[in-house]
Design an enzyme around this catalytic site. Structure first.
Site, short mmCIF file in Angstrom:
data_model
loop_
_atom_site.label_atom_id
_atom_site.label_comp_id
_atom_site.label_asym_id
_atom_site.label_seq_id
_atom_site.Cartn_x
_atom_site.Cartn_y
_atom_site.Cartn_z
N SER A 88 0.85 -1.20 0.00
CA SER A 88 0.00 0.00 0.00
C SER A 88 0.88 1.25 0.00
CB SER A 88 -0.94 -0.01 1.21
OG SER A 88 -0.19 0.03 2.39
N THR A 111 -5.12 -3.38 -2.56
CA THR A 111 -4.66 -2.93 -1.24
C THR A 111 -5.22 -3.83 -0.15
OG1 THR A 111 -6.54 -1.42 -1.23
CG2 THR A 111 -4.40 -0.51 -1.88
N ASN A 112 -6.10 -4.77 -0.54
CA ASN A 112 -6.65 -5.67 0.47
C ASN A 112 -7.11 -6.96 -0.20
OD1 ASN A 112 -8.32 -6.93 2.48
ND2 ASN A 112 -8.20 -4.99 3.59
N PHE A 113 -6.44 -8.06 0.12
CA PHE A 113 -6.73 -9.34 -0.52
C PHE A 113 -7.77 -10.16 0.23
CE2 PHE A 113 -2.97 -8.38 -3.01
CZ PHE A 113 -3.36 -8.86 -4.25
N LYS A 147 1.95 0.19 11.87
CA LYS A 147 1.61 0.58 10.49
C LYS A 147 2.16 1.98 10.20
CE LYS A 147 -2.13 0.64 7.11
NZ LYS A 147 -1.36 -0.12 6.14
#
Ligand SMILES: NC(=O)c1ccc[n+]([C@@H]2O[C@H](COP(=O)([O-])OP(=O)(O)OC[C@H]3O[C@@H](n4cnc5c(N)ncnc54)[C@H](OP(=O)(O)O)[C@@H]3O)[C@@H](O)[C@H]2O)c1
Length: 255
Positions: A88, A111-113, A147
């Protein structure tokens, strides 16, 4: 057997992906890339940068840092290797470069699997189209204290999807510190919480007059992202050149 080069192998996602690949019967790692290659001992080579990688694979999986994208694109173009990137924090320029490279190689970007978060995005678009402008949209995200980017790529994907769905005039408002005017109906508020060991939570709030709808997805482990990335990898190795997203895979699974 799908032969994989893994970029970011020593990161927290890279370690989970490695573990799942080791447990599959149809995939194997041929080379790993990490800026600290000496952190792990493996039977296959570990390089500190993709430009040093001598191996060839059927696919390059990337869970790392957005600044590494140019090197990955260069390697994949030169060797004609499909690229699946989960990283990301990409800029508009990065997205343009992915688009350009996808004329030559198959690329999967998300950006999100997690399948669940992609359902949340679809439900959010449905709600945004169904409700009138008196429902104010706010997105709240919660992530762990390690993060580095905020808001998350996932939150921006949700916000962009709402904007494309039927809120073309929307302005994204990141927090409200220092603001003195009232909220506009066209605003989409975006709020980031960082702390502890949250894996990733996204809540989309539709706040109307005397009623509130909240759509929420909670990730309980990183496994969902790794497993989703491997499902998409199996899809990508059979695709022609082009830029693929989760909606392409979800559309296929419905046929
Ligand atoms: N698409 C999805 O479903 C999904 C899910 C989870 C995470 N992500 C994204 O995937 C990426 C990795 O996540 P993570 O949780 O594994 O992060 P992480 O634990 O920080 O690992 C990142 C990896 O990239 C390396 N790295 C970081 N900055 C670098 C730099 N400037 N130059 C070279 N290498 C660098 C790190 O090396 P060191 O170990 O030496 O720091 C590590 O190997 C992030 O962008 C995250 O947002 C995506």
């Amino acid at each position: 057997m799908i032969q994989i080069i893994l970029n970011g192998c020593n990161g927290s996602m890279g370690r989970v992906v490695s573990q799942f690949i080791a447990e599959t019967t149809d995939m194997t790692v041929v080379a790993d890339i990490d800026r600290s290659p000496n952190k792990q001992t493996n039977t296959y080579p570990v390089y500190n940068h993709i430009s040093n990688c001598k191996e060839r694979g059927d696919l390059l999986i990337d869970f790392s840092h957005h600044s590494l994208l140019p090197g990955l694109i260069q390697y994949c173009r030169t060797t004609h290797t499909p690229l699946l990137t989960a990283t990301s924090g990409f800029t508009e320029k990065d997205y343009r470069e992915l688009e350009a490279a996808s004329q030559e190689i198959p690329i999967f970007q998300s950006t999100n699997f997690s399948l669940g978060i992609n359902l949340l995005i679809a439900l959010t678009c449905y709600a945004a189209k169904s409700l009138d402008e008196n429902f104010n949209i706010e997105i709240l995200e919660k992530y762990h204290n390690k993060k580095i980017d905020a808001p998350s790529g996932t939150t921006l994907t949700i916000a962009d999807a709402v904007k494309k769905a039927n809120h073309e005039e929307a302005d994204f408002i990141y927090g409200r510190h220092g603001r003195t005017e009232v909220r506009k109906n066209t605003d989409i508020g975006i709020h980031s919480i960082r702390g502890g060991t949250y894996i990733g939570e996204h809540t989309v709030i539709f706040a109307g007059m005397d009623e509130i709808i909240e759509l929420k997805h909670v990730a309980l482990s990183k496994n969902i992202f790794a497993l989703g990335a491997l499902t998409c990898s199996r899809f990508l190795v059979h695709q022609e050149t082009g830029l693929y997203h989760m909606k392409d895979l979800l559309a296929l699974s419905k046929q």
